[in-house]
Design a protein around this motif. Structure first.
Motif, PDB file in Angstrom:
ATOM      1  N   ALA A  93      -5.795  -3.836  -8.563  1.00  0.00           N
ATOM      2  CA  ALA A  93      -5.162  -2.666  -7.937  1.00  0.00           C
ATOM      3  C   ALA A  93      -6.184  -1.535  -7.798  1.00  0.00           C
ATOM      4  CB  ALA A  93      -3.974  -2.199  -8.766  1.00  0.00           C
ATOM      5  N   GLU A 137       0.837  -1.191   0.000  1.00  0.00           N
ATOM      6  CA  GLU A 137       0.000   0.000   0.000  1.00  0.00           C
ATOM      7  C   GLU A 137       0.877   1.248   0.000  1.00  0.00           C
ATOM      8  OE1 GLU A 137      -2.929  -0.006   3.071  1.00  0.00           O
ATOM      9  OE2 GLU A 137      -3.545  -2.085   2.687  1.00  0.00           O
ATOM     10  N   LEU A 188       2.138  -6.150  -9.158  1.00  0.00           N
ATOM     11  CA  LEU A 188       1.497  -5.124  -8.340  1.00  0.00           C
ATOM     12  C   LEU A 188       0.022  -5.447  -8.092  1.00  0.00           C
ATOM     13  CD1 LEU A 188       3.047  -2.110 -10.277  1.00  0.00           C
ATOM     14  CD2 LEU A 188       3.699  -2.833  -7.972  1.00  0.00           C
ATOM     15  N   THR A 215      -2.465  -4.039  -5.091  1.00  0.00           N
ATOM     16  CA  THR A 215      -1.846  -2.873  -4.460  1.00  0.00           C
ATOM     17  C   THR A 215      -2.861  -1.750  -4.322  1.00  0.00           C
ATOM     18  OG1 THR A 215      -1.015  -2.254  -6.648  1.00  0.00           O
ATOM     19  CG2 THR A 215       0.548  -3.310  -5.141  1.00  0.00           C
TER      20      THR A 215
END
Length: 235
Positions: free
Chosen positions: A95, A56, A72, A75
């Motif tokens: 994400a 994060e 990723l 995220t």
């Protein structure tokens, strides 16, 4: 400053107010623990091919950073600045980006399945050849962005500014525009059958683009403005 906070499942590592190098990131990855960053500086750092799943980032700077082919997924990015960052070929499945400056970023061939952008600036961003099933944008600037061949079919598109964007080959069939703009967008081979454009700004259309809206719904005001822009006088 580094802190840890206990939870029933794991211990999260919090990194605050640091300039972070690739070597530091690799060490954090080796720990195997979830990591959160606040107000950290990654400007120009090479983070390519690193596995950063579930990390994060809040109020961090990634200006001109390379995240090429990085992992990723899941995220979270809150209030980050990442203009001209390179996300090419990265896996960003699930994400979340909130209120981020992502102007002139590169996303070519990235995996964006179920990714979500809200309140972001993506002016000049390149989304060429991305995998985008479930990708969603809300209240976002996409001015002059390259969005070729993306599908927005049957989606509610809330306050998306596509002005001057390359929307060639995009699928807007049965989409509902809630505000937003298509002004001066490049629309070659785009599809709008069944789309509701009554709340969108569709100014700047060329005569050859008007046929693309066959089967779409526009308002009486938009129709009058469109005829005027096309040089047609209704008596």
């Amino acid at each position: 400053m580094t802190n840890t906070a206990s939870s029933p499942a794991s211990v999260a590592t919090l990194i605050e107010d640091q300039a972070v190098s690739r070597e530091q990131m690799q060490a954090l990855i080796q720990s195997g623990l979830p990591v959160a960053f606040e107000r950290c500086d990654f400007e120009g750092v090479d983070l390519s091919r690193l596995v950063l799943r579930d990390f994060e980032f809040s109020a961090c700077s990634f200006i001109e950073a390379s995240l090429f082919a990085a992992s990723l997924s899941r995220t979270v990015w809150q209030g980050c600045r990442a203009r001209q960052a390179d996300f090419e070929s990265a896996d960003l499945s699930d994400a979340r980006f909130q209120s981020c400056d992502l102007n002139n970023t590169r996303w070519r061939r990235a995996k964006l399945a179920a990714a979500f952008f809200k309140g972001c600036k993506l002016t000049g961003a390149n989304f060429e050849e991305v995998a985008h099933l479930g990708l969603k944008f809300e209240d976002t600037l996409l001015v002059s962005a390259n969005m070729q061949r993306l599908s927005f079919r049957k989606l509610q598109l809330q306050d998306l500014n596509f002005s001057d964007a390359n929307l060639s080959g995009c699928d807007f069939r049965d989409a509902v525009f809630i505000g937003g703009s298509l002004r001066d967008a490049h629309l070659k081979l785009a599809r709008f059958e069944g789309a509701d454009l009554r709340e969108a700004d569709i100014g700047g259309l060329k005569l050859e683009d008007a046929r693309l809206f066959r089967g779409a719904t526009i308002s009486h005001r938009q129709a009058a403005d469109l005829l005027m822009e096309l040089g047609i006088t209704v008596d």
